[in-house]
Design a protein around this motif. Structure first.
Motif, PDB file in Angstrom:
ATOM      1  N   ASP A  77       0.747  -0.922  -0.291  1.00 56.13           N
ATOM      2  CA  ASP A  77      -0.129   0.106   0.532  1.00 56.13           C
ATOM      3  C   ASP A  77       0.805   1.106  -0.035  1.00 56.13           C
ATOM      4  N   TYR A  78       1.137   1.153  -0.894  1.00 56.15           N
ATOM      5  CA  TYR A  78       2.356   2.848  -1.210  1.00 56.15           C
ATOM      6  C   TYR A  78       1.980   3.961  -0.739  1.00 56.15           C
ATOM      7  N   LEU A  79       0.926   4.246  -0.324  1.00 56.80           N
ATOM      8  CA  LEU A  79       0.602   5.647   0.167  1.00 56.80           C
ATOM      9  C   LEU A  79       1.106   5.480   1.634  1.00 56.80           C
ATOM     10  N   SER A  80       0.640   4.440   2.087  1.00 59.01           N
ATOM     11  CA  SER A  80       1.118   4.219   3.777  1.00 59.01           C
ATOM     12  C   SER A  80       1.675   3.709   4.010  1.00 59.01           C
ATOM     13  N   ALA A  81       3.008   3.703   2.931  1.00 62.24           N
ATOM     14  CA  ALA A  81       4.233   2.732   2.796  1.00 62.24           C
ATOM     15  C   ALA A  81       5.397   2.307   4.595  1.00 62.24           C
ATOM     16  N   HIS A  82       4.998   3.866   5.187  1.00 60.92           N
ATOM     17  CA  HIS A  82       5.772   3.563   6.276  1.00 60.92           C
ATOM     18  C   HIS A  82       5.679   2.792   7.365  1.00 60.92           C
ATOM     19  N   ILE A  83       3.644   3.222   7.447  1.00 64.76           N
ATOM     20  CA  ILE A  83       3.019   2.232   8.392  1.00 64.76           C
ATOM     21  C   ILE A  83       3.726   0.681   7.908  1.00 64.76           C
ATOM     22  N   ASN A  84       3.159   0.725   6.638  1.00 65.63           N
ATOM     23  CA  ASN A  84       3.630  -0.720   6.652  1.00 65.63           C
ATOM     24  C   ASN A  84       5.161  -1.306   7.283  1.00 65.63           C
ATOM     25  N   ASN A  85       5.718  -0.934   6.497  1.00 61.77           N
ATOM     26  CA  ASN A  85       7.009  -1.037   7.123  1.00 61.77           C
ATOM     27  C   ASN A  85       7.265  -1.606   8.474  1.00 61.77           C
ATOM     28  N   HIS A  86       6.570  -0.255   9.259  1.00 60.71           N
ATOM     29  CA  HIS A  86       6.187  -0.308  10.606  1.00 60.71           C
ATOM     30  C   HIS A  86       6.306  -1.570  11.156  1.00 60.71           C
ATOM     31  N   ALA A  87       5.122  -1.812  10.405  1.00 64.41           N
ATOM     32  CA  ALA A  87       4.981  -3.012  10.712  1.00 64.41           C
ATOM     33  C   ALA A  87       5.760  -4.424  11.219  1.00 64.41           C
ATOM     34  N   VAL A  88       6.074  -4.931   9.815  1.00 57.77           N
ATOM     35  CA  VAL A  88       7.253  -6.024   9.936  1.00 57.77           C
ATOM     36  C   VAL A  88       8.831  -5.612  10.825  1.00 57.77           C
ATOM     37  N   CYS A  89       9.038  -3.928  11.347  1.00 57.62           N
ATOM     38  CA  CYS A  89       9.596  -4.012  11.965  1.00 57.62           C
ATOM     39  C   CYS A  89       9.707  -4.292  13.145  1.00 57.62           C
ATOM     40  N   LEU A  90       8.016  -4.004  13.656  1.00 56.22           N
ATOM     41  CA  LEU A  90       7.998  -3.760  15.107  1.00 56.22           C
ATOM     42  C   LEU A  90       8.057  -5.392  15.029  1.00 56.22           C
ATOM     43  N   LEU A  91       7.119  -6.671  14.057  1.00 57.59           N
ATOM     44  CA  LEU A  91       6.824  -7.822  14.366  1.00 57.59           C
ATOM     45  C   LEU A  91       8.376  -8.373  15.203  1.00 57.59           C
ATOM     46  N   VAL A  92       9.452  -8.055  14.057  1.00 59.79           N
ATOM     47  CA  VAL A  92      10.892  -8.912  14.477  1.00 59.79           C
ATOM     48  C   VAL A  92      11.800  -7.818  15.648  1.00 59.79           C
ATOM     49  N   GLU A  93      11.367  -7.207  15.981  1.00 60.10           N
ATOM     50  CA  GLU A  93      12.181  -6.076  17.220  1.00 60.10           C
ATOM     51  C   GLU A  93      11.385  -7.133  18.195  1.00 60.10           C
ATOM     52  N   LYS A  94       9.795  -7.378  18.010  1.00 60.55           N
ATOM     53  CA  LYS A  94       9.276  -8.595  19.464  1.00 60.55           C
ATOM     54  C   LYS A  94       9.843  -9.964  19.322  1.00 60.55           C
ATOM     55  N   ALA A  95       9.951 -10.557  18.065  1.00 58.23           N
ATOM     56  CA  ALA A  95      10.069 -11.693  18.366  1.00 58.23           C
ATOM     57  C   ALA A  95      12.272 -11.508  18.727  1.00 58.23           C
ATOM     58  N   ALA A 314      -3.011   1.359   9.811  1.00 59.91           N
ATOM     59  CA  ALA A 314      -2.119   1.968   8.522  1.00 59.91           C
ATOM     60  C   ALA A 314      -3.580   2.860   7.714  1.00 59.91           C
ATOM     61  N   ALA A 315      -3.305   4.203   6.927  1.00 56.86           N
ATOM     62  CA  ALA A 315      -4.160   5.478   6.434  1.00 56.86           C
ATOM     63  C   ALA A 315      -5.422   4.404   6.116  1.00 56.86           C
ATOM     64  N   ARG A 316      -5.459   2.813   5.355  1.00 60.69           N
ATOM     65  CA  ARG A 316      -6.789   2.793   5.190  1.00 60.69           C
ATOM     66  C   ARG A 316      -7.277   1.286   6.249  1.00 60.69           C
ATOM     67  N   GLY A 317      -7.047   1.333   6.844  1.00 62.03           N
ATOM     68  CA  GLY A 317      -7.524  -0.472   8.255  1.00 62.03           C
ATOM     69  C   GLY A 317      -6.651   0.060   9.100  1.00 62.03           C
ATOM     70  N   GLU A 318      -6.831  -1.861   9.337  1.00 62.13           N
ATOM     71  CA  GLU A 318      -5.822  -2.582   9.820  1.00 62.13           C
ATOM     72  C   GLU A 318      -5.127  -2.866   9.157  1.00 62.13           C
ATOM     73  N   PHE A 319      -3.967  -2.833   9.328  1.00 59.54           N
ATOM     74  CA  PHE A 319      -2.913  -4.087   8.678  1.00 59.54           C
ATOM     75  C   PHE A 319      -2.072  -4.870   9.177  1.00 59.54           C
ATOM     76  N   GLY A 320      -2.144  -5.920   9.396  1.00 55.44           N
ATOM     77  CA  GLY A 320      -1.273  -7.128  10.094  1.00 55.44           C
ATOM     78  C   GLY A 320      -0.352  -8.341   9.499  1.00 55.44           C
ATOM     79  N   VAL A 321       0.662  -8.120  10.310  1.00 60.62           N
ATOM     80  CA  VAL A 321       1.879  -8.904   9.480  1.00 60.62           C
ATOM     81  C   VAL A 321       1.859 -10.298  10.437  1.00 60.62           C
ATOM     82  N   TYR A 322       1.862 -10.952   9.512  1.00 61.03           N
ATOM     83  CA  TYR A 322       1.740 -12.599  10.644  1.00 61.03           C
ATOM     84  C   TYR A 322       3.121 -13.016  10.231  1.00 61.03           C
ATOM     85  N   VAL A 323       3.616 -13.946  10.905  1.00 60.92           N
ATOM     86  CA  VAL A 323       5.388 -14.416   9.873  1.00 60.92           C
ATOM     87  C   VAL A 323       4.929 -15.860  10.599  1.00 60.92           C
ATOM     88  N   VAL A 324       5.603 -16.927  10.359  1.00 60.38           N
ATOM     89  CA  VAL A 324       5.482 -18.312  10.814  1.00 60.38           C
ATOM     90  C   VAL A 324       7.172 -18.670  10.540  1.00 60.38           C
TER      91      VAL A 324
END
Lengths: 375, 152, 177
Positions: A77-95, A314-324
């Protein structure tokens, strides 16, 4: 002598016919194909055909390391690109159980909110254009350029920066960042009044959006419509309030809820959200603590075996990242819970029994970005 | 509802459920045939009220195929994760939940398209992203594409 | 002209001025001047590069001053198709059909890394066409991910120079399938 043949006369108005709002269309906001069954001008049924920008990002993520995945989530979602990246960064940092410095959290929150304002500006300009008001296009993009200037000075590019990385940022912000953001807030507070003058109070716009495209709260929850579209129906779904991350638990802002559920309510939610974002930035911009721009990270990031889920707004709703993860440097399975996918599934339901001209207004108010649907 | 009560209540509804330790959310593995009834109970019982399905994903663990449901309640604000496993790779089939949560409609079509798991009683079970005549299911681990996919 | 002789754009324009016969060259100059200064694109944006194309059309980097007055929604009325964004296997036949429906003379600008060569999706994607020139013939390639509006403007200027090289004695023919 000619024979008169009596053919049965069909009433043409009662027949349904299908039209194709094809992948290339000025108002579908991207490559979405809608096969609309009409009876006269009334929409009876609508089938979206997706997949015209399906790039296979989830499969690609299985072969890329976590810092490389940031470059791919940018393009979802290139219009809220930072927010998408934030999700992946938070996931890696939490893990990996890494605590990032306070400075990072402040800067990430400020940039997320700037991104949200920029995304809503672009929504406003395309919504106005779809309804026929071409002035909105130029006003919205003119003001968005100011935010892109701030981004360009600190990050190096106008769109798709890949600025966040697991552990922090790729480089520190420019020394001018604070001043430019404050100047922008002062400038935009004046300009947003113009937006209301042009479009919100316009009688044509109000006639075209009030009472159109009703989505009840139960339907919004059942269809999973989140973000400003869900909040326009009274569904309280702001992830920043219910599952706070970064600095959102330390700032004061309101969750905007409207209960009418029509296109005008969704419009007003976004207009107010721009003001709330400016309020959040004002609370944070003067207090950015000094410090490092990244935490100490290993060169190769391997997540421990298990499953992780991270949700952001994200700007359009709830963006989630699920990693196995199976312990390697690449994820075993990475799934993106995309907000636009769920928002689109409600389009059929809310545009029934409306006119085809209303379909354009409803699509604009749901504000979907197609590459996020197709991933 | 706090986590221990939730865990006990779900176990009492489905005795065959397997609880997984040390996960981010309360996670259960549910037998395939019990999933639909449990889902209906979780949505309709006022003490649970899991009305928001925020993620439906499919995972290909090579020995079995797995579907993961992430649920949340908008009133009680508790979260739950349910997993359904099927070892059948030729014709995997699971009951649909799109009559309970309407968002599952598109998500299940996506799981069918990319992983090949069919959902029984789904109103429109066909591919969503790829062409209708595409061979194979790309997200499976045994999907071969010599031209495009580079093996690390 | 040999590719090795293409040193810079002023060489191109000099070549154009010095070659050709007098009668045809003034007719050529008139037609090429008209065509190159009024290129109207088709509304076609697939992904992120579409936003930069919209920004190029907005008020800061205005491409209306280069002759791109309006966007046309119908391919019959458009002169150029700026392929902005990734083209995937499902979209490729649609793009080909749009290109076939455009009327002569028609030009193609491939904007962005995805349209030039598949871009960031070159490796490991099962559904991306690696470069739009697998589907339609391209006149100008504009690299970048996404290209800056100034880069797109330069690409349009290159297209204008390319159009100025045409002559009616040997009209441009698009390949027909």
């Amino acid at each position: 002598m000619k024979e008169v043949i009596n053919l049965p006369v069909k009433n043409i108005e009662e027949e349904e016919y299908h039209i194709n709002m094809g992948p290339q269309h000025p108002s579908t906001h991207g490559v979405l194909r809608l096969v609309v069954s009409l009876q006269g001008e009334i929409v009876k049924n609508l089938k979206p055909h997706c997949g015209y920008i399906h790039r296979g990002i989830e499969k690609m993520c299985e072969k890329n390391t976590y810092p490389q995945i940031i470059h791919l989530t940018d393009r979802l979602d290139y219009l809220s690109a930072h927010i998408n990246n934030h999700a992946v960064c938070l996931l890696v940092e939490k893990a990996l159980e890494i605590e990032v410095p306070e400075r990072i959290k402040y800067i990430r929150t400020i940039i997320d909110e700037l991104n949200r304002i920029a995304s809503h500006q672009l929504w406003w300009c395309s919504f106005g254009m779809d309804l026929g008001g071409l002035t909105c296009f130029f006003y919205g993009l003119r003001d968005r350029e100011h935010i892109l200037d701030i981004f360009e000075e600190s990050f190096g590019s106008r769109l798709l920066h890949s600025y966040y990385t697991p552990g922090g940022l790729i480089q520190d912000v420019h020394p001018n960042f604070q001043k430019r953001v404050k100047d922008f807030i002062k400038y935009f507070r004046k300009k947003i009044k113009d937006y209301d003058d042009i479009l919100t109070g316009n009688i044509i716009m109000q006639e075209r959006t009030k009472g159109i495209g009703l989505l009840t709260k139960e339907d919004a929850i059942s269809y999973g419509v989140t973000g400003p579209s869900g909040r326009g129906s009274g569904f309280s779904c702001d992830v920043r309030k219910h599952h706070p991350y970064s600095m959102y638990s330390n700032v004061e802002f309101n969750e905007i809820l409207f209960h009418e559920g029509d296109t005008f309510a969704r419009y007003m939610v976004r207009m107010h959200e721009m003001r709330e974002s400016m309020k959040i930035i004002e609370q944070l911009i003067d207090n950015i603590p000094a410090g490092d721009y990244t935490a100490k990270m290993k060169a190769v990031l391997k997540l421990p075996v298990g499953e992780y889920f991270q949700r952001v707004e994200a700007a359009r709703g709830e963006f989630g990242v699920y990693v196995v993860s199976d312990g390697n440097k690449t994820p075993y399975r990475m799934k993106f819970r995309s907000p636009n996918f769920s928002n689109l599934s409600a389009l059929d339901h809310i545009s029934r029994e409306g006119k085809i001209a209303d379909l354009v207004a409803i699509g604009g108010s749901l504000d979907y970005v197609i590459p996020d649907i197709d991933r | 509802m706090d986590n221990t009560t939730l865990k006990e209540k779900v176990l009492s509804l489905v005795p065959g459920a397997e609880f997984l330790e040390n996960k981010q959310y309360i996670t259960f593995i549910i037998p395939v045939e019990k999933m639909h009834d449990l889902a209906r109970n979780l949505k309709n019982e006022p003490e649970f009220n899991f009305d928001y399905l925020f993620c439906l994903s499919g995972v290909d663990m090579v020995k079995y195929l797995e579907i993961v449901y992430h649920l949340e309640s908008t009133t009680h604000r508790h979260e739950l994760v349910l997993k359904v496993r099927t070892a059948d790779r030729e014709n995997p089939a699971v009951d649909t939940v799109c009559d309970i949560w309407k968002t599952a409609d598109f998500h299940e079509r996506e799981v069918y398209d990319l992983l090949g798991i069919k959902f029984n009683h789904h109103p429109d079970m066909r591919r969503i992203f790829l062409d209708d005549d595409w061979k194979g299911h790309p997200l499976r681990k045994d999907y071969i594409d010599e031209v495009n996919i580079v093996e690390l | 002209m040999k590719e090795t002789d293409f040193k810079d754009n002023s060489t191109l324009e000099l070549f154009k001025k010095s070659g050709g016969n007098i009668l045809l060259s003034s007719v050529d100059a008139l037609i090429d001047w008209g065509r190159s200064n009024s290129i109207w694109p088709l509304t076609f944006a697939t992904a992120c590069c579409g936003i930069e194309m919209m920004a190029t059309g907005a008020s800061r980097h205005d491409f209306s001053r280069f002759g791109i007055e309006v966007y046309r929604a119908s391919p019959r009325q458009a002169d150029v198709i700026v392929v902005a964004g990734t083209i995937v296997n499902k979209m490729a036949p649609v793009l080909k059909r749009l290109y076939d429906q455009m009327s002569e003379p028609k030009y193609v600008i491939a904007m962005g890394a995805c349209a030039v060569s598949g871009g960031p999706f070159y490796y490991n994607s099962y559904h991306v066409v690696r470069g739009v020139d697998h589907v339609i013939p391209v006149d100008v390639y504009v690299p970048g991910c996404p290209p800056r509006p100034e880069a797109l403007l330069y690409g349009i200027m290159q297209l204008q120079r390319k159009i100025k090289l045409e002559t009616i004695a040997n009209p441009r023919k698009s390949p027909n399938t």
